[in-house]
Design a protein around this motif. Structure first.
Motif, PDB file in Angstrom:
ATOM      1  N   LYS A   1       0.703  -1.382   0.241  1.00 56.43           N
ATOM      2  CA  LYS A   1       0.459   0.094   0.249  1.00 56.43           C
ATOM      3  C   LYS A   1       0.629   1.432   0.098  1.00 56.43           C
ATOM      4  CE  LYS A   1      -4.291   2.000   2.146  1.00 56.43           C
ATOM      5  NZ  LYS A   1      -4.991   1.709   3.384  1.00 56.43           N
ATOM      6  N   GLU A   2       1.956   0.994   0.648  1.00 60.59           N
ATOM      7  CA  GLU A   2       3.061   2.056   0.973  1.00 60.59           C
ATOM      8  C   GLU A   2       3.374   3.097  -0.690  1.00 60.59           C
ATOM      9  OE1 GLU A   2       6.303   1.968   2.961  1.00 60.59           O
ATOM     10  OE2 GLU A   2       5.151   2.271   5.156  1.00 60.59           O
TER      11      GLU A   2
ATOM     12  N   LYS B   1      -0.041   8.486  -1.221  1.00 62.31           N
ATOM     13  CA  LYS B   1       1.027   9.596  -2.227  1.00 62.31           C
ATOM     14  C   LYS B   1       1.487   9.401  -3.033  1.00 62.31           C
ATOM     15  CE  LYS B   1       2.028  10.131   2.833  1.00 62.31           C
ATOM     16  NZ  LYS B   1       2.876  10.261   4.191  1.00 62.31           N
ATOM     17  N   ARG B   2       0.824   9.294  -3.938  1.00 68.86           N
ATOM     18  CA  ARG B   2       1.136   9.082  -5.709  1.00 68.86           C
ATOM     19  C   ARG B   2      -0.106   9.366  -6.330  1.00 68.86           C
ATOM     20  NH1 ARG B   2       5.899   5.134  -5.720  1.00 68.86           N
ATOM     21  NH2 ARG B   2       6.304   5.947  -3.571  1.00 68.86           N
ATOM     22  N   PRO B   3       0.110   9.996  -7.346  1.00 65.93           N
ATOM     23  CA  PRO B   3      -0.842   9.466  -8.653  1.00 65.93           C
ATOM     24  C   PRO B   3      -1.120   8.138  -8.712  1.00 65.93           C
ATOM     25  CG  PRO B   3       0.111  11.642  -9.246  1.00 65.93           C
ATOM     26  CD  PRO B   3       1.041  10.590  -8.028  1.00 65.93           C
ATOM     27  N   VAL B   4      -2.285   7.814  -8.461  1.00 66.03           N
ATOM     28  CA  VAL B   4      -2.238   5.964  -8.499  1.00 66.03           C
ATOM     29  C   VAL B   4      -2.424   5.097 -10.335  1.00 66.03           C
ATOM     30  CG1 VAL B   4      -4.463   4.251  -8.532  1.00 66.03           C
ATOM     31  CG2 VAL B   4      -4.130   5.854  -6.997  1.00 66.03           C
ATOM     32  N   ILE B   5      -3.705   6.475 -10.836  1.00 68.39           N
ATOM     33  CA  ILE B   5      -2.811   6.059 -12.129  1.00 68.39           C
ATOM     34  C   ILE B   5      -1.614   6.179 -13.253  1.00 68.39           C
ATOM     35  CG2 ILE B   5      -3.919   7.421 -14.542  1.00 68.39           C
ATOM     36  CD1 ILE B   5      -6.253   6.353 -12.608  1.00 68.39           C
ATOM     37  N   ALA B   6      -0.788   6.620 -12.645  1.00 67.11           N
ATOM     38  CA  ALA B   6       0.761   6.920 -12.539  1.00 67.11           C
ATOM     39  C   ALA B   6       1.736   5.733 -12.182  1.00 67.11           C
ATOM     40  CB  ALA B   6       1.487   8.265 -12.275  1.00 67.11           C
ATOM     41  N   SER B   7       0.835   4.928 -11.054  1.00 69.43           N
ATOM     42  CA  SER B   7       1.779   3.479 -10.255  1.00 69.43           C
ATOM     43  C   SER B   7       0.627   2.579 -10.573  1.00 69.43           C
ATOM     44  CB  SER B   7       1.843   4.848  -9.131  1.00 69.43           C
ATOM     45  OG  SER B   7       0.773   4.186  -8.483  1.00 69.43           O
TER      46      SER B   7
ATOM     47  N   TYR C   1      -0.764  -4.240  -5.323  1.00 71.67           N
ATOM     48  CA  TYR C   1      -1.315  -3.681  -3.832  1.00 71.67           C
ATOM     49  C   TYR C   1      -2.585  -5.212  -3.892  1.00 71.67           C
ATOM     50  CZ  TYR C   1      -4.318  -1.694  -0.376  1.00 71.67           C
ATOM     51  OH  TYR C   1      -5.358  -1.299   0.114  1.00 71.67           O
ATOM     52  N   VAL C   2      -3.584  -5.102  -5.212  1.00 73.61           N
ATOM     53  CA  VAL C   2      -4.572  -5.143  -4.987  1.00 73.61           C
ATOM     54  C   VAL C   2      -4.661  -6.730  -4.590  1.00 73.61           C
ATOM     55  CG1 VAL C   2      -7.242  -5.881  -6.606  1.00 73.61           C
ATOM     56  CG2 VAL C   2      -6.069  -3.341  -6.277  1.00 73.61           C
ATOM     57  N   LYS C   3      -3.602  -7.518  -5.172  1.00 72.53           N
ATOM     58  CA  LYS C   3      -3.336  -8.700  -5.797  1.00 72.53           C
ATOM     59  C   LYS C   3      -3.385  -9.502  -3.802  1.00 72.53           C
ATOM     60  CE  LYS C   3      -1.579 -12.557  -8.450  1.00 72.53           C
ATOM     61  NZ  LYS C   3      -0.810 -13.305  -9.355  1.00 72.53           N
ATOM     62  N   THR C   4      -2.048  -8.512  -3.519  1.00 72.50           N
ATOM     63  CA  THR C   4      -1.725  -8.973  -2.014  1.00 72.50           C
ATOM     64  C   THR C   4      -2.658  -9.052  -1.114  1.00 72.50           C
ATOM     65  OG1 THR C   4       0.871  -8.259  -2.584  1.00 72.50           O
ATOM     66  CG2 THR C   4      -0.029  -8.040  -0.467  1.00 72.50           C
ATOM     67  N   ALA C   5      -3.346  -8.257  -0.614  1.00 70.24           N
ATOM     68  CA  ALA C   5      -4.539  -7.626   0.043  1.00 70.24           C
ATOM     69  C   ALA C   5      -5.546  -8.489  -0.476  1.00 70.24           C
ATOM     70  CB  ALA C   5      -5.134  -6.196  -0.168  1.00 70.24           C
TER      71      ALA C   5
ATOM     72  N   GLN D   1      -4.812  11.259  -6.242  1.00 64.63           N
ATOM     73  CA  GLN D   1      -4.322  10.766  -5.069  1.00 64.63           C
ATOM     74  C   GLN D   1      -5.051   9.187  -4.214  1.00 64.63           C
ATOM     75  OE1 GLN D   1      -1.462  13.299  -3.420  1.00 64.63           O
ATOM     76  NE2 GLN D   1       0.188  13.558  -4.982  1.00 64.63           N
ATOM     77  N   LEU D   2      -4.269   8.739  -3.650  1.00 60.57           N
ATOM     78  CA  LEU D   2      -5.500   8.118  -2.734  1.00 60.57           C
ATOM     79  C   LEU D   2      -5.986   8.414  -1.721  1.00 60.57           C
ATOM     80  CD1 LEU D   2      -6.633   4.289  -2.169  1.00 60.57           C
ATOM     81  CD2 LEU D   2      -4.679   4.259  -1.102  1.00 60.57           C
ATOM     82  N   ILE D   3      -7.087   8.653  -1.000  1.00 58.66           N
ATOM     83  CA  ILE D   3      -7.291   9.177   0.127  1.00 58.66           C
ATOM     84  C   ILE D   3      -7.786   8.112   0.867  1.00 58.66           C
ATOM     85  CG2 ILE D   3      -9.771  10.717   1.059  1.00 58.66           C
ATOM     86  CD1 ILE D   3      -9.654  11.981  -1.265  1.00 58.66           C
ATOM     87  N   ALA D   4      -8.280   6.965   0.332  1.00 59.21           N
ATOM     88  CA  ALA D   4      -8.971   6.276   1.521  1.00 59.21           C
ATOM     89  C   ALA D   4      -9.169   4.849   1.027  1.00 59.21           C
ATOM     90  CB  ALA D   4     -10.358   6.458   2.042  1.00 59.21           C
ATOM     91  N   ASP D   5      -9.253   3.966   1.364  1.00 62.50           N
ATOM     92  CA  ASP D   5      -9.691   2.506   0.985  1.00 62.50           C
ATOM     93  C   ASP D   5      -9.808   2.050   2.250  1.00 62.50           C
ATOM     94  OD1 ASP D   5      -9.535  -0.359   0.370  1.00 62.50           O
ATOM     95  OD2 ASP D   5      -7.450  -0.142   0.481  1.00 62.50           O
ATOM     96  N   GLU D   6     -11.006   1.060   1.745  1.00 60.94           N
ATOM     97  CA  GLU D   6     -12.713   0.970   2.636  1.00 60.94           C
ATOM     98  C   GLU D   6     -13.036   0.045   1.750  1.00 60.94           C
ATOM     99  OE1 GLU D   6     -13.217   5.711   5.139  1.00 60.94           O
ATOM    100  OE2 GLU D   6     -14.837   3.938   3.665  1.00 60.94           O
ATOM    101  N   VAL D   7     -13.431  -0.954   3.086  1.00 58.43           N
ATOM    102  CA  VAL D   7     -14.112  -1.706   3.223  1.00 58.43           C
ATOM    103  C   VAL D   7     -15.314  -1.924   3.257  1.00 58.43           C
ATOM    104  CG1 VAL D   7     -14.468  -4.096   3.557  1.00 58.43           C
ATOM    105  CG2 VAL D   7     -12.463  -3.518   3.163  1.00 58.43           C
ATOM    106  N   MET D   8     -16.394  -2.067   1.950  1.00 56.14           N
ATOM    107  CA  MET D   8     -17.884  -1.493   1.676  1.00 56.14           C
ATOM    108  C   MET D   8     -19.198  -2.182   1.655  1.00 56.14           C
ATOM    109  SD  MET D   8     -17.937   2.176  -0.084  1.00 56.14           S
ATOM    110  CE  MET D   8     -19.211   2.379   1.075  1.00 56.14           C
TER     111      MET D   8
END
Length: 249
Positions: free
Chosen positions: A119-120, A124-130, A137-141, A160-167
């Protein structure tokens, strides 16, 4: 007076009086194995060790004595891979003979550490660029979750990522999704875009008709609010599928 019988020499006493030499019992084959394995890890590096030996090094901590190689191999056979062992729940781990609460905690701790490290690379960086880091990260999680889980990545104006939440959490093949709840939470976080994420415990990341329909419903709910749905990622043991890349919404 009769003479007393002569006392026999001690050397002439029967063997019954002599200490019996016991045969030497060979030491168990695993004696010294832990030190040898640690030495190999130190000299050749952890990357040179096969999965079961890496797992042994972890098992040493919770099981201080005895041969843990059979247990390491049993865990790999039971769950199918090293990643699956680390991604297994404590309940599933303790169902394996020889795995107690302390060892299950060590293994789930390693998984949590790997998820946070992945997740690190996204934060703190544009998700589209990384994007490759995001997929990792998604696969690991989620790839080895035993139950379907629906998550939302909320992004700001800079993506940039504000939050990752289980909904939503559900069964082995369904997790409830409420498009209005997704958008309500996006407004609370002042998010400008979202990425939908869920897993397929079956191991196959191929989107279902229900996955496609749900994605379109969330996108429709966000359109009047100017909240974009960048993608919907489906994680499974066999990989991560992107509905955007597949042209499905």
């Amino acid at each position: 007076m009769e003479a007393l019988p002569a006392v026999e020499d001690a050397a002439a006493q029967p063997d019954l009086w002599r200490p019996v030499a016991r045969p030497k019992v060979p030491a168990p084959h695993y004696v010294g194995h832990r030190d040898r394995l640690r030495d190999r890890a130190a000299q050749g590096g952890l990357s040179a060790l096969p999965d079961y030996e890496l797992l042994e090094l972890v098992l040493f901590r919770a099981i201080p004595r005895g041969d843990v190689k059979p247990l390491a191999k049993q865990l790999l056979a039971r769950f199918g891979s090293l990643a699956a062992v680390l991604g297994a729940s404590a309940e599933d781990l303790t169902s394996v003979k020889g795995v107690g609460a302390a060892l299950a905690l060590d293994l789930t701790l390693l998984h949590e550490l790997s998820v946070r490290a992945a997740k690190e690379a996204v934060a703190k960086r544009p998700v589209i660029a990384s994007w490759s880091a995001l997929l990792a990260y998604v696969k690991t999680a989620l790839a080895h979750e035993a139950r379907e889980q629906f998550r939302v990545l909320f992004l700001d104006k800079k993506n940039q990522l504000i939050a990752d939440e289980v909904m939503g959490k559900g069964t082995v093949d369904h997790a409830p999704v409420y498009p209005r709840e997704v958008m309500r939470r996006a407004l609370e976080l002042s998010a400008s875009a979202v990425i939908l994420v869920h897993n397929h415990p079956s191991g196959d990341p191929t989107p279902s008709a229900a996955d496609i329909d749900m994605t379109r419903q969330v996108a429709d709910a966000g359109r009047p609010l100017r909240i974009a749905v960048h993608d919907h990622l489906i994680a499974a043991r066999d990989g991560v599928a992107s509905l955007k890349a597949l042209g499905l919404f």
